[in-house]
Design a protein around this motif. Structure first.
Motif, PDB file in Angstrom:
ATOM      1  N   GLN A 147       1.070  -1.312   0.029  1.00 35.64           N
ATOM      2  CA  GLN A 147      -0.057  -0.012   0.087  1.00 35.64           C
ATOM      3  C   GLN A 147       0.787   1.332   0.016  1.00 35.64           C
ATOM      4  OE1 GLN A 147      -3.502  -0.460   2.788  1.00 35.64           O
ATOM      5  NE2 GLN A 147      -2.108  -2.219   3.526  1.00 35.64           N
ATOM      6  N   GLY A 148       2.168   1.054  -0.229  1.00 36.51           N
ATOM      7  CA  GLY A 148       2.908   2.241  -0.339  1.00 36.51           C
ATOM      8  C   GLY A 148       3.409   2.953   0.817  1.00 36.51           C
ATOM      9  N   GLN A 149       3.609   2.235   2.006  1.00 36.08           N
ATOM     10  CA  GLN A 149       3.921   2.751   3.400  1.00 36.08           C
ATOM     11  C   GLN A 149       5.269   2.507   3.760  1.00 36.08           C
ATOM     12  OE1 GLN A 149       0.919   1.493   6.324  1.00 36.08           O
ATOM     13  NE2 GLN A 149      -0.662   1.673   4.857  1.00 36.08           N
ATOM     14  N   GLN A 150       6.210   2.177   2.741  1.00 40.00           N
ATOM     15  CA  GLN A 150       7.461   1.958   3.258  1.00 40.00           C
ATOM     16  C   GLN A 150       7.920   3.165   3.728  1.00 40.00           C
ATOM     17  OE1 GLN A 150       9.807  -0.193   4.379  1.00 40.00           O
ATOM     18  NE2 GLN A 150      10.382  -1.417   2.538  1.00 40.00           N
ATOM     19  N   ASN A 151       9.097   3.027   4.843  1.00 39.74           N
ATOM     20  CA  ASN A 151       9.628   4.345   5.368  1.00 39.74           C
ATOM     21  C   ASN A 151      11.221   3.622   5.611  1.00 39.74           C
ATOM     22  OD1 ASN A 151       9.664   3.301   8.454  1.00 39.74           O
ATOM     23  ND2 ASN A 151       7.982   2.413   7.526  1.00 39.74           N
ATOM     24  N   ILE A 152      11.718   4.834   6.114  1.00 42.89           N
ATOM     25  CA  ILE A 152      13.125   4.595   6.852  1.00 42.89           C
ATOM     26  C   ILE A 152      13.309   4.340   8.303  1.00 42.89           C
ATOM     27  CG2 ILE A 152      14.145   5.845   4.738  1.00 42.89           C
ATOM     28  CD1 ILE A 152      14.495   8.301   6.568  1.00 42.89           C
ATOM     29  N   THR A 153      12.193   4.853   9.155  1.00 39.84           N
ATOM     30  CA  THR A 153      12.294   4.667  10.555  1.00 39.84           C
ATOM     31  C   THR A 153      12.300   3.260  10.904  1.00 39.84           C
ATOM     32  OG1 THR A 153      11.236   6.930  10.562  1.00 39.84           O
ATOM     33  CG2 THR A 153      11.292   5.325  12.477  1.00 39.84           C
ATOM     34  N   ASP A 154      11.404   2.594   9.992  1.00 42.62           N
ATOM     35  CA  ASP A 154      10.988   1.135  10.530  1.00 42.62           C
ATOM     36  C   ASP A 154      10.594   0.382   9.235  1.00 42.62           C
ATOM     37  OD1 ASP A 154      11.267  -1.396  11.888  1.00 42.62           O
ATOM     38  OD2 ASP A 154       9.322  -0.976  12.958  1.00 42.62           O
ATOM     39  N   PRO A 155      11.680   0.090   8.268  1.00 45.28           N
ATOM     40  CA  PRO A 155      10.987  -0.320   6.970  1.00 45.28           C
ATOM     41  C   PRO A 155      10.427  -1.868   7.277  1.00 45.28           C
ATOM     42  CG  PRO A 155      13.386   0.360   6.997  1.00 45.28           C
ATOM     43  CD  PRO A 155      12.992   0.337   8.348  1.00 45.28           C
ATOM     44  N   TYR A 156       9.396  -2.017   6.198  1.00 51.31           N
ATOM     45  CA  TYR A 156       8.724  -3.267   6.147  1.00 51.31           C
ATOM     46  C   TYR A 156       9.428  -4.293   5.373  1.00 51.31           C
ATOM     47  CZ  TYR A 156       4.888  -0.309   8.029  1.00 51.31           C
ATOM     48  OH  TYR A 156       4.091   0.286   8.776  1.00 51.31           O
ATOM     49  N   LEU A 157       9.329  -5.341   5.993  1.00 50.02           N
ATOM     50  CA  LEU A 157      10.348  -6.570   5.335  1.00 50.02           C
ATOM     51  C   LEU A 157      11.574  -6.070   5.085  1.00 50.02           C
ATOM     52  CD1 LEU A 157       7.981  -8.160   2.438  1.00 50.02           C
ATOM     53  CD2 LEU A 157       7.951  -8.697   4.906  1.00 50.02           C
ATOM     54  N   ASN A 158      12.294  -5.996   6.340  1.00 54.54           N
ATOM     55  CA  ASN A 158      13.513  -5.409   6.363  1.00 54.54           C
ATOM     56  C   ASN A 158      14.411  -6.660   6.592  1.00 54.54           C
ATOM     57  OD1 ASN A 158      15.982  -4.395   7.416  1.00 54.54           O
ATOM     58  ND2 ASN A 158      15.053  -3.137   8.913  1.00 54.54           N
ATOM     59  N   TYR A 159      15.030  -7.043   5.307  1.00 56.44           N
ATOM     60  CA  TYR A 159      15.955  -8.043   5.401  1.00 56.44           C
ATOM     61  C   TYR A 159      17.490  -7.733   5.788  1.00 56.44           C
ATOM     62  CZ  TYR A 159      12.569 -11.347   3.124  1.00 56.44           C
ATOM     63  OH  TYR A 159      11.278 -12.230   2.912  1.00 56.44           O
ATOM     64  N   TRP A 160      17.504  -6.325   5.896  1.00 59.84           N
ATOM     65  CA  TRP A 160      18.851  -6.077   6.323  1.00 59.84           C
ATOM     66  C   TRP A 160      18.991  -6.306   7.890  1.00 59.84           C
ATOM     67  CZ3 TRP A 160      22.489  -3.296   2.721  1.00 59.84           C
ATOM     68  CH2 TRP A 160      23.607  -2.825   3.444  1.00 59.84           C
ATOM     69  N   ASP A 161      18.060  -5.618   8.550  1.00 64.06           N
ATOM     70  CA  ASP A 161      18.410  -5.920   9.781  1.00 64.06           C
ATOM     71  C   ASP A 161      17.603  -7.128  10.396  1.00 64.06           C
ATOM     72  OD1 ASP A 161      19.398  -3.203  10.459  1.00 64.06           O
ATOM     73  OD2 ASP A 161      17.780  -2.624   9.472  1.00 64.06           O
ATOM     74  N   GLY A 162      16.622  -7.649   9.658  1.00 66.33           N
ATOM     75  CA  GLY A 162      15.616  -8.914   9.971  1.00 66.33           C
ATOM     76  C   GLY A 162      14.812  -8.366  10.991  1.00 66.33           C
ATOM     77  N   SER A 163      13.935  -7.506  10.593  1.00 67.22           N
ATOM     78  CA  SER A 163      12.751  -7.179  11.237  1.00 67.22           C
ATOM     79  C   SER A 163      11.682  -6.927  10.261  1.00 67.22           C
ATOM     80  CB  SER A 163      12.995  -5.590  11.894  1.00 67.22           C
ATOM     81  OG  SER A 163      13.425  -4.780  11.057  1.00 67.22           O
ATOM     82  N   ALA A 164      10.439  -6.634  10.813  1.00 67.73           N
ATOM     83  CA  ALA A 164       9.076  -6.311  10.403  1.00 67.73           C
ATOM     84  C   ALA A 164       8.883  -7.337   8.975  1.00 67.73           C
ATOM     85  CB  ALA A 164       9.294  -4.627   9.864  1.00 67.73           C
ATOM     86  N   GLY A 165       9.098  -8.520   9.468  1.00 69.86           N
ATOM     87  CA  GLY A 165       8.725  -9.669   8.561  1.00 69.86           C
ATOM     88  C   GLY A 165       9.950  -9.885   7.604  1.00 69.86           C
ATOM     89  N   GLY A 166      11.048  -9.378   7.769  1.00 70.74           N
ATOM     90  CA  GLY A 166      12.380  -9.656   6.962  1.00 70.74           C
ATOM     91  C   GLY A 166      13.098 -10.633   7.779  1.00 70.74           C
ATOM     92  N   LYS A 167      13.777 -11.657   6.952  1.00 70.13           N
ATOM     93  CA  LYS A 167      14.778 -12.544   7.787  1.00 70.13           C
ATOM     94  C   LYS A 167      16.058 -11.797   8.008  1.00 70.13           C
ATOM     95  CE  LYS A 167      13.163 -17.214   6.897  1.00 70.13           C
ATOM     96  NZ  LYS A 167      13.477 -18.596   6.565  1.00 70.13           N
ATOM     97  N   ARG A 168      16.878 -12.453   8.923  1.00 63.66           N
ATOM     98  CA  ARG A 168      18.096 -11.670   9.298  1.00 63.66           C
ATOM     99  C   ARG A 168      19.089 -12.423   8.466  1.00 63.66           C
ATOM    100  NH1 ARG A 168      18.834 -13.633  15.436  1.00 63.66           N
ATOM    101  NH2 ARG A 168      18.397 -15.618  14.605  1.00 63.66           N
ATOM    102  N   MET A 169      19.249 -11.756   7.289  1.00 65.14           N
ATOM    103  CA  MET A 169      20.240 -12.316   6.138  1.00 65.14           C
ATOM    104  C   MET A 169      21.630 -12.083   6.640  1.00 65.14           C
ATOM    105  SD  MET A 169      18.076 -13.434   4.189  1.00 65.14           S
ATOM    106  CE  MET A 169      18.636 -13.985   2.586  1.00 65.14           C
ATOM    107  N   TRP A 170      22.033 -11.154   7.250  1.00 59.88           N
ATOM    108  CA  TRP A 170      23.540 -10.938   7.690  1.00 59.88           C
ATOM    109  C   TRP A 170      23.776 -11.964   8.668  1.00 59.88           C
ATOM    110  CZ3 TRP A 170      26.005  -8.693   4.127  1.00 59.88           C
ATOM    111  CH2 TRP A 170      25.718  -7.695   3.564  1.00 59.88           C
ATOM    112  N   ILE A 171      22.974 -12.443   9.697  1.00 54.16           N
ATOM    113  CA  ILE A 171      23.309 -13.327  10.564  1.00 54.16           C
ATOM    114  C   ILE A 171      23.183 -14.784   9.810  1.00 54.16           C
ATOM    115  CG2 ILE A 171      22.237 -14.747  12.671  1.00 54.16           C
ATOM    116  CD1 ILE A 171      23.173 -11.665  13.129  1.00 54.16           C
TER     117      ILE A 171
END
Length: 656
Positions: free
Chosen positions: A91-115
């Motif tokens: 729905q276009g709600q991506q942001n930089i404060t707490d990104p959705y499907l955050n695969y960089w940090d492993g948050s908001a539905g994203g896996k912890r890829m760097w781990i």
């Protein structure tokens, strides 16, 4: 445990501040690294734990290729799915404060890829210390983990572009400045992936022989396909130096992070290299016995039309054990995803059917003549939203019609006996379409093929208007656009149960059709004009789909010369990918690497009015979501703002 925790902490400072039941074994209960690699059993747990970081392609909302990143699958934004991370991103709600499907940090539905990359490095650093493992096992496991590490880098590159290359973990005694790594140029990341694949591939098995226990594990064909896809991204418009918005994309060292060399010779060289890599991956797949799937007719009594529809669904929804088109399978449980696409066909269950295909996707498929609906002069494009009854014209002899002659229009009843319910009325858009349209989608008054319903006995006709048996039940149970995604539902599910009983299958991460179309694309781009070799790879899929080849089909188009030109053949190949690989998580990545997402993703989401009870009310096109906005910044996903504070050497992606 202190040693492991310290490594995790270091990786956290640097960068951010699976696939089946047998892979759901994480390295828990290991107090120290010595214990983790003290024997074969513990080290095997750690090995499978590395696989567990693979992005979950069986999740509709947590994988960037489905709801979150594309425009082919939609849902009701007013129901209980709207707060899911993938739905918010859609729905276009991506942001930089707490990104959705955050695969960089492993948050908001994203896996912890760097781990995941960290654990791969830990494994490679310690596996040689295991005393009771065979040499062959050790060699194979190390090769697989190297390819996993390459794939994790590739996956992050697809989302974020330039990323750090973590070939080794940071030493626990590193200084604060040493742990603040930089993002590396895209070309350097791809070279790292290519070199890692080349290093590990000879130590991989050519084929999985223990299918029941090793489905999802990496083979030579898988590794070479990852290499090929990486080089395709290097050659594609997003990263090949032609995108002006990245001309000044530099880090704090002044290093250019995406090539700005847009010379035609340089771009052609990229495509030539990519073509060679894709060819190598296809040859490895063929040697391993991979081939295009075809439904094994002979023991079931059915029409050729129905068997073809089973072929075109089965290439995705048949299990890896019988479907050799799948090169790499994700064996996570996809039952929920499958249920969300299933019509309400059960006796005492409210139904699921919360995910549906957009009207745009219904319009993407070809006509029965194998060309786009707006390029076929024999197809009534102007009146596609009107309705038509599936009945034989009175006084006409349907058997005299030639349904393969574009100049002849057989009656809708004769042509659609296996596609649309007899005597039923539906939109003209659903008539005279290619077989993949009917195999991948179902619609109001369309036939839903299941093995439990034999031809000529009990055809299941979907009735989807409000008040109908398969129509609107309640707010959280209806296909919002009117198009069911049949492709992601196994034709082996039973119909005599009270509630859904999915037939579990393996979603393809990579299948042979994907590689064929990548090869056609790379060949077309590396030549002055398309030739028979380019047509061959596209035509192999078209013929499997019951269509003529490209050149033959376009003879009947408004512009018969399109296949002869590089630029227009490029568009044909793109459309072929959007059709053949629809709903498989590929489209959003393709649209981004082609730099076509701004064209597609700024269009409103449309469908039929599922709340309509009367024919004339249901077949009104309705906008379900209009405020989509995709700009140049959305080609790369943002890094969280706090990540940039923790590591000041990282830079944000352009536009964010």
């Amino acid at each position: 445990m202190k040693h492991i925790k310290y490594i995790v902490l270091i990786c956290g400072i640097v960068l951010f501040c699976g696939c089946s039941d047998y892979l759901n074994v994480v390295p828990d209960g290991t107090a120290t690294l010595e214990t983790a690699f003290s024997n074969r059993i513990n080290s095997e747990k750690f090995f499978y734990g590395c696989y567990n970081y693979l992005p979950n392609m069986a999740s509709a909302f947590d994988y960037p290729g489905y709801i979150a990143g594309g425009d082919e699958i939609w849902f009701d934004v007013d129901n209980n799915m709207r707060n899911n991370s993938g739905a918010r991103l859609a729905q276009g709600q991506q942001n930089i404060t707490d990104p959705y499907l955050n695969y960089w940090d492993g948050s908001a539905g994203g896996k912890r890829m760097w781990i995941g990359i960290r654990d791969c490095n830990i494994f490679l650093e310690n596996i040689d210390n295991v005393p009771d493992i065979t040499i062959n096992e050790k060699v194979r496991w190390k090769a697989e983990v190297k390819i996993l590490k390459a794939y994790f880098h590739f996956f992050l590159l697809q989302l974020y572009g330039p990323i750090p290359v973590m070939d080794e973990n940071i030493n626990v005694n590193a200084s604060p400045e040493e742990v603040r790594v930089f993002r590396e140029p895209v070309d350097d990341v791809i070279e790292y992936i290519v070199n890692l694949v080349d290093e590990a591939t000879p130590d991989l098995p050519p084929v999985i022989t223990e299918i029941t226990t090793e489905t999802g594990r990496i083979t030579q064909a898988v590794a070479l396909a990852i290499k090929a896809k990486s080089l395709i991204w290097a050659a594609s418009p997003l990263f090949n130096g032609s995108y002006v918005y990245y001309n000044n994309f530099k880090d704090k060292r002044g290093v250019q992070l995406v090539s700005n060399n847009s010379s035609q010779d340089a771009i052609q060289a990229r495509w030539e290299r990519a073509a060679a890599a894709v060819k190598e991956s296809i040859e490895a797949a063929h040697l391993a016995g991979h081939r295009l799937y075809r439904y094994p007719v002979g023991y079931d009594i059915m029409s050729d039309t129905t068997a073809l529809k089973y072929t075109l669904r089965g290439c995705v929804s048949e299990r890896f054990t019988t479907n050799r088109e799948i090169v790499w399978a994700c064996t996570n449980d996809n039952n929920q995803f499958q249920n969300w696409c299933t019509p309400k066909i059960y006796t005492s269950y409210g139904g699921t059917a919360e995910l549906s295909a957009t009207l745009k996707m219904a319009e993407t498929y070809y006509t029965k003549n194998g060309i786009p609906i707006d390029e076929d002069p024999y197809w009534d494009y102007e009146h596609r939203y009107e309705t038509l009854a599936n009945v034989a014209p009175e006084g006409e002899d349907d058997e005299d019609e030639d349904e393969n002659d574009p100049d002849a229009e057989p009656s809708s009843f004769e042509w659609h006996h296996y596609y649309i319910g007899e005597g039923e009325t539906t939109a003209r858009l659903n008539y005279y379409r290619e077989p993949r349209f009917y195999a991948h989608l179902c619609f109001d008054r369309g036939i839903y093929e299941l093995l439990a319903n034999k031809d000529g006995e009990t055809q299941l006709v979907i009735k989807n208007r409000s008040g109908d048996v398969h129509g609107l039940v309640f707010q959280d149970c209806h296909p919002s656009t009117g198009y069911f995604i049949k492709k992601l539902v196994s034709f082996r599910i039973p119909t005599n149960t009270q509630a859904p009983t999915p037939y579990r299958f393996s979603m393809p991460i990579i299948r042979l059709a994907d590689l064929y179309l990548l090869y056609a694309e790379a060949l077309n781009e590396s030549k002055e004009s398309p030739d028979d070799e380019v047509y061959r790879w596209v035509d192999s899929l078209r013929i499997r789909a019951g269509l003529n080849g490209v050149v033959e089909s376009w003879k009947y188009a408004k512009d018969p010369s399109k296949p002869a030109h590089k630029e227009s053949m490029r568009e044909i190949i793109k459309r072929e990918r959007l059709i053949e690989l629809s709903f498989e998580g590929q489209r959003p990545f393709d649209l981004r690497r082609w730099r076509d997402a701004e064209q597609y993703m700024n269009e409103p989401v449309r469908g039929w009015d599922f709340q309509g009870q009367k024919l004339e009310d249901y077949y009104l096109t309705r906008v379900y979501f209009s405020n989509r906005k995709f700009t140049y910044k959305d080609y790369l996903w943002p890094l969280r703002s706090n990540t940039l504070v923790v590591n000041s050497n990282l830079v944000q992606n352009p536009g964010w």
